[in-house]
Motif scaffolding. Structure first.
Motif, PDB file in Angstrom:
ATOM      1  N   UNK A   1       0.811  -1.221   0.000  1.00 39.26           N
ATOM      2  CA  UNK A   1       0.000   0.000   0.000  1.00 39.26           C
ATOM      3  C   UNK A   1       0.843   1.270   0.000  1.00 39.26           C
ATOM      4  N   UNK A   2       1.877   1.305  -0.820  1.00 35.82           N
ATOM      5  CA  UNK A   2       2.700   2.499  -0.946  1.00 35.82           C
ATOM      6  C   UNK A   2       3.725   2.707   0.143  1.00 35.82           C
ATOM      7  N   UNK A   3       3.914   1.736   1.011  1.00 38.73           N
ATOM      8  CA  UNK A   3       4.923   1.815   2.072  1.00 38.73           C
ATOM      9  C   UNK A   3       5.867   0.635   1.964  1.00 38.73           C
ATOM     10  N   UNK A   4       7.059   0.784   2.515  1.00 41.65           N
ATOM     11  CA  UNK A   4       7.986  -0.330   2.647  1.00 41.65           C
ATOM     12  C   UNK A   4       7.789  -0.934   4.024  1.00 41.65           C
TER      13      UNK A   4
ATOM     14  N   UNK B   1       9.050  -3.823   6.783  1.00 40.40           N
ATOM     15  CA  UNK B   1      10.058  -4.805   7.177  1.00 40.40           C
ATOM     16  C   UNK B   1       9.337  -6.117   7.466  1.00 40.40           C
ATOM     17  N   UNK B   2       9.790  -7.184   6.835  1.00 40.74           N
ATOM     18  CA  UNK B   2       9.139  -8.482   6.985  1.00 40.74           C
ATOM     19  C   UNK B   2       9.496  -9.159   8.299  1.00 40.74           C
ATOM     20  N   UNK B   3      10.419  -8.585   9.062  1.00 40.22           N
ATOM     21  CA  UNK B   3      10.773  -9.132  10.366  1.00 40.22           C
ATOM     22  C   UNK B   3       9.996  -8.438  11.487  1.00 40.22           C
ATOM     23  N   UNK B   4      10.064  -7.121  11.545  1.00 36.91           N
ATOM     24  CA  UNK B   4       9.453  -6.397  12.672  1.00 36.91           C
ATOM     25  C   UNK B   4       8.130  -5.732  12.326  1.00 36.91           C
ATOM     26  N   UNK B   5       7.816  -5.605  11.036  1.00 38.59           N
ATOM     27  CA  UNK B   5       6.542  -5.015  10.638  1.00 38.59           C
ATOM     28  C   UNK B   5       6.526  -3.501  10.578  1.00 38.59           C
ATOM     29  N   UNK B   6       7.634  -2.846  10.894  1.00 33.71           N
ATOM     30  CA  UNK B   6       7.657  -1.384  10.812  1.00 33.71           C
ATOM     31  C   UNK B   6       7.485  -0.945   9.368  1.00 33.71           C
ATOM     32  N   UNK B   7       6.818   0.205   9.210  1.00 31.54           N
ATOM     33  CA  UNK B   7       6.460   0.719   7.894  1.00 31.54           C
ATOM     34  C   UNK B   7       7.159   2.049   7.656  1.00 31.54           C
ATOM     35  N   UNK B   8       7.604   2.234   6.414  1.00 29.31           N
ATOM     36  CA  UNK B   8       8.335   3.444   6.055  1.00 29.31           C
ATOM     37  C   UNK B   8       7.879   3.970   4.720  1.00 29.31           C
ATOM     38  N   UNK B   9       7.813   5.290   4.635  1.00 29.59           N
ATOM     39  CA  UNK B   9       7.554   5.932   3.348  1.00 29.59           C
ATOM     40  C   UNK B   9       8.807   5.797   2.486  1.00 29.59           C
ATOM     41  N   UNK B  10       8.644   5.939   1.198  1.00 33.43           N
ATOM     42  CA  UNK B  10       9.779   5.850   0.283  1.00 33.43           C
ATOM     43  C   UNK B  10      10.834   6.917   0.597  1.00 33.43           C
TER      44      UNK B  10
END
Length: 172
Positions: free
Chosen positions: A112-115, A117-126
Protein backbone atom coordinates in the motif's frame (compact mmCIF):
# COMPACT_ATOMS: atom_id res chain seq x y z
CA UNK A 1 26.37 -15.27 40.79
CA UNK A 2 22.79 -13.99 40.93
CA UNK A 3 23.82 -10.69 39.32
CA UNK A 4 25.44 -12.59 36.42
CA UNK A 5 22.22 -14.54 35.81
CA UNK A 6 20.14 -11.37 35.84
CA UNK A 7 22.56 -9.64 33.46
CA UNK A 8 22.56 -12.66 31.12
CA UNK A 9 18.75 -12.81 31.14
CA UNK A 10 18.49 -9.07 30.43
CA UNK A 11 20.96 -9.36 27.54
CA UNK A 12 19.00 -12.28 26.08
CA UNK A 13 15.72 -10.36 26.24
CA UNK A 14 17.34 -7.35 24.57
CA UNK A 15 18.79 -9.46 21.73
CA UNK A 16 15.47 -11.23 21.15
CA UNK A 17 13.66 -7.87 21.09
CA UNK A 18 16.08 -6.47 18.52
CA UNK A 19 15.91 -9.54 16.27
CA UNK A 20 12.15 -9.99 16.39
CA UNK A 21 10.58 -6.60 16.86
CA UNK A 22 13.13 -3.80 16.79
CA UNK A 23 11.55 -2.55 20.02
CA UNK A 24 8.41 -1.31 18.26
CA UNK A 25 5.06 -2.73 17.31
CA UNK A 26 3.22 -2.12 14.09
CA UNK A 27 0.94 0.29 15.98
CA UNK A 28 3.97 2.44 16.81
CA UNK A 29 5.28 2.39 13.27
CA UNK A 30 6.89 5.49 11.83
CA UNK A 31 4.56 6.09 8.91
CA UNK A 32 0.80 6.16 8.63
CA UNK A 33 -0.90 4.28 5.81
CA UNK A 34 -1.20 6.51 2.75
CA UNK A 35 -4.35 6.55 0.70
CA UNK A 36 -4.89 3.39 -1.31
CA UNK A 37 -2.79 3.26 -4.46
CA UNK A 38 -2.59 0.92 -7.37
CA UNK A 39 -0.27 -1.97 -6.62
CA UNK A 40 2.00 -2.61 -9.58
CA UNK A 41 4.04 -5.67 -10.38
CA UNK A 42 7.21 -6.31 -8.43
CA UNK A 43 10.19 -5.48 -10.61
CA UNK A 44 13.61 -7.05 -10.16
CA UNK A 45 16.66 -5.95 -12.10
CA UNK A 46 20.17 -7.40 -12.29
CA UNK A 47 22.21 -4.81 -14.17
CA UNK A 48 25.70 -5.35 -15.56
CA UNK A 49 28.67 -3.95 -13.70
CA UNK A 50 30.61 -1.59 -15.99
CA UNK A 51 33.87 0.02 -14.91
CA UNK A 52 33.20 -1.06 -11.32
CA UNK A 53 29.78 0.59 -11.11
CA UNK A 54 26.13 -0.28 -11.41
CA UNK A 55 23.99 2.28 -13.19
CA UNK A 56 20.29 2.37 -12.39
CA UNK A 57 18.10 4.03 -15.00
CA UNK A 58 15.94 6.52 -13.07
CA UNK A 59 13.20 6.39 -15.70
CA UNK A 60 12.37 2.97 -14.20
CA UNK A 61 11.72 4.43 -10.73
CA UNK A 62 8.29 5.06 -9.27
CA UNK A 63 6.76 6.69 -6.23
CA UNK A 64 4.28 3.77 -6.05
CA UNK A 65 6.47 0.64 -6.19
CA UNK A 66 10.18 0.13 -5.51
CA UNK A 67 12.59 -1.29 -8.02
CA UNK A 68 14.62 -4.18 -6.54
CA UNK A 69 18.18 -4.32 -7.87
CA UNK A 70 20.28 -7.47 -7.42
CA UNK A 71 24.05 -7.69 -7.28
CA UNK A 72 26.06 -10.91 -6.98
CA UNK A 73 28.89 -10.26 -4.51
CA UNK A 74 30.97 -13.38 -5.10
CA UNK A 75 28.07 -15.77 -4.55
CA UNK A 76 26.12 -13.67 -2.02
CA UNK A 77 23.11 -11.86 -3.45
CA UNK A 78 23.03 -8.24 -2.26
CA UNK A 79 19.81 -6.38 -3.01
CA UNK A 80 19.07 -2.68 -3.24
CA UNK A 81 15.78 -0.78 -3.29
CA UNK A 82 15.45 2.20 -5.64
CA UNK A 83 12.49 4.60 -5.52
CA UNK A 84 11.30 8.06 -6.40
CA UNK A 85 10.67 9.99 -3.15
CA UNK A 86 7.78 12.41 -2.58
CA UNK A 87 10.06 15.37 -3.36
CA UNK A 88 10.86 13.87 -6.77
CA UNK A 89 14.40 12.79 -5.88
CA UNK A 90 15.64 9.35 -6.88
CA UNK A 91 17.00 7.26 -4.02
CA UNK A 92 18.63 3.91 -3.37
CA UNK A 93 19.49 1.88 -0.26
CA UNK A 94 20.16 -1.72 0.68
CA UNK A 95 17.07 -3.90 1.04
CA UNK A 96 17.75 -4.82 4.64
CA UNK A 97 16.50 -3.44 7.94
CA UNK A 98 19.37 -1.95 9.92
CA UNK A 99 18.14 -3.21 13.30
CA UNK A 100 16.65 -6.55 12.28
CA UNK A 101 19.67 -7.74 10.30
CA UNK A 102 20.88 -10.61 10.41
CA UNK A 103 17.37 -12.09 10.58
CA UNK A 104 16.46 -13.87 7.31
CA UNK A 105 13.30 -11.72 7.28
CA UNK A 106 15.18 -8.40 7.54
CA UNK A 107 14.02 -7.17 4.14
CA UNK A 108 11.35 -4.79 2.85
CA UNK A 109 8.35 -5.40 0.64
CA UNK A 110 6.01 -2.75 -0.66
CA UNK A 111 2.50 -2.77 0.78
CA UNK A 112 0.00 0.00 0.00
CA UNK A 113 2.70 2.50 -0.95
CA UNK A 114 4.92 1.81 2.07
CA UNK A 115 7.99 -0.33 2.65
CA UNK A 116 7.30 -2.93 5.35
CA UNK A 117 10.06 -4.81 7.18
CA UNK A 118 9.14 -8.48 6.99
CA UNK A 119 10.77 -9.13 10.37
CA UNK A 120 9.45 -6.40 12.67
CA UNK A 121 6.54 -5.02 10.64
CA UNK A 122 7.66 -1.38 10.81
CA UNK A 123 6.46 0.72 7.89
CA UNK A 124 8.34 3.44 6.06
CA UNK A 125 7.55 5.93 3.35
CA UNK A 126 9.78 5.85 0.28
CA UNK A 127 11.35 9.08 1.60
CA UNK A 128 13.28 6.96 4.16
CA UNK A 129 15.18 5.16 1.39
CA UNK A 130 18.77 6.31 1.26
CA UNK A 131 18.25 9.14 3.73
CA UNK A 132 17.69 7.87 7.26
CA UNK A 133 20.38 5.98 9.16
CA UNK A 134 19.88 3.94 12.30
CA UNK A 135 16.92 2.08 13.70
CA UNK A 136 14.77 -0.07 11.45
CA UNK A 137 15.22 2.04 8.32
CA UNK A 138 16.46 0.56 5.04
CA UNK A 139 20.27 0.61 5.26
CA UNK A 140 21.72 3.60 3.36
CA UNK A 141 24.67 3.23 1.00
CA UNK A 142 26.82 5.69 -0.91
CA UNK A 143 25.60 6.50 -4.41
CA UNK A 144 25.76 9.27 -6.97
CA UNK A 145 22.71 10.78 -8.66
CA UNK A 146 23.38 11.96 -12.20
CA UNK A 147 21.51 12.75 -15.37
CA UNK A 148 19.01 9.91 -15.57
CA UNK A 149 21.01 7.46 -13.43
CA UNK A 150 21.82 6.44 -9.92
CA UNK A 151 25.35 5.06 -9.75
CA UNK A 152 26.52 2.61 -7.08
CA UNK A 153 30.09 1.34 -6.87
CA UNK A 154 30.37 -2.44 -6.83
CA UNK A 155 32.98 -2.33 -4.07
CA UNK A 156 30.48 -0.41 -1.94
CA UNK A 157 28.11 -3.38 -2.26
CA UNK A 158 30.90 -5.90 -1.65
CA UNK A 159 31.55 -4.46 1.81
CA UNK A 160 27.92 -5.17 2.80
CA UNK A 161 27.75 -8.76 1.50
CA UNK A 162 28.04 -10.13 5.06
CA UNK A 163 24.66 -8.47 5.82
CA UNK A 164 23.06 -10.75 3.22
CA UNK A 165 24.46 -14.18 4.10
CA UNK A 166 21.27 -15.18 5.98
CA UNK A 167 18.97 -12.83 4.04
CA UNK A 168 15.77 -14.48 2.78
CA UNK A 169 14.20 -11.93 0.42
CA UNK A 170 13.06 -12.58 -3.14
CA UNK A 171 15.45 -11.88 -5.98
CA UNK A 172 13.06 -12.58 -8.88
Amino acid sequence: MKKKRIAAAAASVMIITILTACGETAKESKAKEPEASDQGAITFLTPEVKDGTIDIDTSLLSDKEPLYINYDANGTMVQMIAVKASDGTDRVSLNTCQSCNPSPKAFFQAENGLLVCQNCGNRFRFDAVGSEAGGCNPMPIAYEAGEGTLRVKADELEQYADRFTSWGGRTE
